[in-house]
Design a protein around this motif. Sequence first.
Motif, PDB file in Angstrom:
ATOM      1  N   THR A   1       0.882  -1.140  -0.107  1.00  0.00           N
ATOM      2  CA  THR A   1       0.035  -0.065   0.017  1.00  0.00           C
ATOM      3  C   THR A   1       1.030   1.134  -0.093  1.00  0.00           C
ATOM      4  OG1 THR A   1      -1.714  -1.313   1.150  1.00  0.00           O
ATOM      5  CG2 THR A   1      -1.691   1.139   1.239  1.00  0.00           C
ATOM      6  N   LEU A   2       2.123   1.130   0.730  1.00  0.00           N
ATOM      7  CA  LEU A   2       2.927   2.446   0.891  1.00  0.00           C
ATOM      8  C   LEU A   2       3.693   2.519  -0.380  1.00  0.00           C
ATOM      9  CD1 LEU A   2       3.402   4.803   2.757  1.00  0.00           C
ATOM     10  CD2 LEU A   2       5.043   3.198   4.009  1.00  0.00           C
ATOM     11  N   ALA A   3       4.129   1.334  -0.871  1.00  0.00           N
ATOM     12  CA  ALA A   3       4.869   1.494  -1.955  1.00  0.00           C
ATOM     13  C   ALA A   3       4.188   2.004  -3.310  1.00  0.00           C
ATOM     14  CB  ALA A   3       5.451   0.111  -2.368  1.00  0.00           C
TER      15      ALA A   3
ATOM     16  N   LYS B   1       4.957  11.421  -2.832  1.00  0.00           N
ATOM     17  CA  LYS B   1       6.298  12.012  -3.275  1.00  0.00           C
ATOM     18  C   LYS B   1       7.377  11.894  -2.104  1.00  0.00           C
ATOM     19  CE  LYS B   1       5.682  13.902  -7.375  1.00  0.00           C
ATOM     20  NZ  LYS B   1       6.028  13.300  -8.627  1.00  0.00           N
ATOM     21  N   LYS B   2       6.827  12.341  -0.855  1.00  0.00           N
ATOM     22  CA  LYS B   2       7.562  12.295   0.423  1.00  0.00           C
ATOM     23  C   LYS B   2       7.191  11.254   1.273  1.00  0.00           C
ATOM     24  CE  LYS B   2      10.433  14.951   3.045  1.00  0.00           C
ATOM     25  NZ  LYS B   2      11.688  15.117   2.748  1.00  0.00           N
ATOM     26  N   LEU B   3       8.069  10.178   1.614  1.00  0.00           N
ATOM     27  CA  LEU B   3       7.472   9.160   2.528  1.00  0.00           C
ATOM     28  C   LEU B   3       8.125   9.453   3.773  1.00  0.00           C
ATOM     29  CD1 LEU B   3       8.051   6.320   0.004  1.00  0.00           C
ATOM     30  CD2 LEU B   3       5.825   7.153   0.979  1.00  0.00           C
TER      31      LEU B   3
ATOM     32  N   ALA C   1       8.279   5.372   9.090  1.00  0.00           N
ATOM     33  CA  ALA C   1       7.351   4.414   8.736  1.00  0.00           C
ATOM     34  C   ALA C   1       8.077   3.111   7.824  1.00  0.00           C
ATOM     35  CB  ALA C   1       6.161   5.014   8.058  1.00  0.00           C
ATOM     36  N   VAL C   2       8.782   3.640   6.816  1.00  0.00           N
ATOM     37  CA  VAL C   2       9.517   2.678   6.113  1.00  0.00           C
ATOM     38  C   VAL C   2      10.384   1.870   6.779  1.00  0.00           C
ATOM     39  CG1 VAL C   2      10.913   2.507   3.993  1.00  0.00           C
ATOM     40  CG2 VAL C   2       9.115   4.196   3.842  1.00  0.00           C
ATOM     41  N   ARG C   3      11.352   2.389   7.570  1.00  0.00           N
ATOM     42  CA  ARG C   3      12.111   1.641   8.497  1.00  0.00           C
ATOM     43  C   ARG C   3      11.506   0.558   9.363  1.00  0.00           C
ATOM     44  NH1 ARG C   3      14.341   5.728  10.981  1.00  0.00           N
ATOM     45  NH2 ARG C   3      15.520   6.393   9.177  1.00  0.00           N
ATOM     46  N   SER C   4      10.267   1.018   9.929  1.00  0.00           N
ATOM     47  CA  SER C   4       9.501   0.330  10.874  1.00  0.00           C
ATOM     48  C   SER C   4       9.086  -0.880  10.066  1.00  0.00           C
ATOM     49  CB  SER C   4       8.473   1.015  11.340  1.00  0.00           C
ATOM     50  OG  SER C   4       7.458  -0.040  12.051  1.00  0.00           O
TER      51      SER C   4
END
Length: 102
Positions: free
Chosen positions: A34-36, A41-43, A47-50
Amino acid sequence: MSTPTETSILSDLQTSDDSKIHSLVSEYLRPISTLANSKKKKLDKAAVRSLAKQFLSFLSNSFPIIYKRIYIQDPNELQKASLSDFFETYRLCITCLEFVSS
Protein backbone atom coordinates in the motif's frame (compact mmCIF):
# COMPACT_ATOMS: atom_id res chain seq x y z
CA MET A 1 -10.42 -17.37 11.03
CA SER A 2 -7.17 -16.21 12.61
CA THR A 3 -4.70 -13.89 10.98
CA PRO A 4 -1.89 -15.82 9.29
CA THR A 5 1.53 -15.43 10.84
CA GLU A 6 4.89 -15.25 9.14
CA THR A 7 5.61 -18.85 10.11
CA SER A 8 2.30 -20.19 8.86
CA ILE A 9 2.63 -18.40 5.52
CA LEU A 10 6.18 -19.66 5.03
CA SER A 11 4.96 -23.16 5.81
CA ASP A 12 2.15 -22.80 3.28
CA LEU A 13 4.64 -21.56 0.69
CA GLN A 14 6.64 -24.75 1.15
CA THR A 15 3.78 -27.22 1.03
CA SER A 16 0.63 -25.78 -0.49
CA ASP A 17 -0.30 -26.23 -4.13
CA ASP A 18 -3.48 -24.19 -4.21
CA SER A 19 -4.10 -20.71 -5.49
CA LYS A 20 -4.59 -19.08 -2.09
CA ILE A 21 -0.84 -18.62 -1.66
CA HIS A 22 -0.70 -15.32 -3.52
CA SER A 23 -3.70 -13.91 -1.65
CA LEU A 24 -2.19 -14.91 1.72
CA VAL A 25 1.15 -13.29 0.96
CA SER A 26 -0.53 -10.27 -0.59
CA GLU A 27 -2.68 -9.75 2.49
CA TYR A 28 0.32 -10.20 4.80
CA LEU A 29 2.44 -7.69 2.85
CA ARG A 30 -0.40 -5.20 2.37
CA PRO A 31 1.19 -2.53 4.65
CA ILE A 32 4.28 -2.40 2.42
CA SER A 33 2.52 -2.69 -0.92
CA THR A 34 0.00 0.00 0.00
CA LEU A 35 2.76 2.41 0.92
CA ALA A 36 4.90 1.40 -2.07
CA ASN A 37 2.02 2.06 -4.46
CA SER A 38 0.98 5.34 -2.87
CA LYS A 39 1.25 8.50 -4.95
CA LYS A 40 2.94 10.46 -2.16
CA LYS A 41 6.33 11.75 -3.19
CA LYS A 42 7.56 12.36 0.36
CA LEU A 43 7.53 9.18 2.43
CA ASP A 44 7.93 8.96 6.17
CA LYS A 45 11.34 7.34 6.61
CA ALA A 46 10.46 6.14 10.09
CA ALA A 47 7.41 4.31 8.74
CA VAL A 48 9.45 2.68 5.98
CA ARG A 49 12.12 1.67 8.51
CA SER A 50 9.47 0.19 10.78
CA LEU A 51 8.00 -1.82 7.90
CA ALA A 52 11.48 -3.02 6.95
CA LYS A 53 12.09 -4.29 10.47
CA GLN A 54 8.70 -5.99 10.53
CA PHE A 55 8.83 -7.70 7.13
CA LEU A 56 12.49 -8.14 6.16
CA SER A 57 12.74 -11.53 7.83
CA PHE A 58 9.70 -12.80 5.96
CA LEU A 59 10.95 -11.47 2.64
CA SER A 60 14.41 -12.96 3.16
CA ASN A 61 12.99 -16.36 4.04
CA SER A 62 10.38 -16.40 1.29
CA PHE A 63 12.72 -15.94 -1.69
CA PRO A 64 14.49 -19.33 -1.46
CA ILE A 65 11.20 -21.12 -0.85
CA ILE A 66 9.47 -19.50 -3.81
CA TYR A 67 12.48 -20.14 -6.01
CA LYS A 68 12.41 -23.86 -5.15
CA ARG A 69 8.71 -23.97 -5.96
CA ILE A 70 9.16 -22.16 -9.29
CA TYR A 71 12.19 -24.11 -10.48
CA ILE A 72 10.70 -27.30 -11.89
CA GLN A 73 12.33 -29.04 -14.79
CA ASP A 74 9.78 -30.28 -17.32
CA PRO A 75 6.66 -29.35 -15.34
CA ASN A 76 3.42 -31.19 -16.06
CA GLU A 77 0.23 -29.29 -16.90
CA LEU A 78 -0.98 -29.17 -13.30
CA GLN A 79 2.35 -27.75 -12.14
CA LYS A 80 2.33 -25.17 -14.93
CA ALA A 81 -1.09 -23.96 -13.82
CA SER A 82 0.05 -23.43 -10.23
CA LEU A 83 3.27 -21.64 -11.19
CA SER A 84 1.57 -18.38 -12.13
CA ASP A 85 0.57 -17.79 -8.50
CA PHE A 86 4.14 -18.33 -7.37
CA PHE A 87 5.47 -15.95 -10.04
CA GLU A 88 2.99 -13.28 -8.92
CA THR A 89 4.00 -13.86 -5.31
CA TYR A 90 7.68 -13.63 -6.24
CA ARG A 91 7.05 -10.35 -8.09
CA LEU A 92 5.18 -8.94 -5.08
CA CYS A 93 8.01 -9.89 -2.72
CA ILE A 94 10.58 -8.26 -5.00
CA THR A 95 8.52 -5.06 -5.16
CA CYS A 96 8.21 -4.96 -1.38
CA LEU A 97 11.90 -5.66 -0.86
CA GLU A 98 12.87 -2.90 -3.30
CA PHE A 99 10.64 -0.49 -1.42
CA VAL A 100 11.98 -1.20 2.09
CA SER A 101 15.61 -1.40 0.95
CA SER A 102 15.69 2.21 -0.19
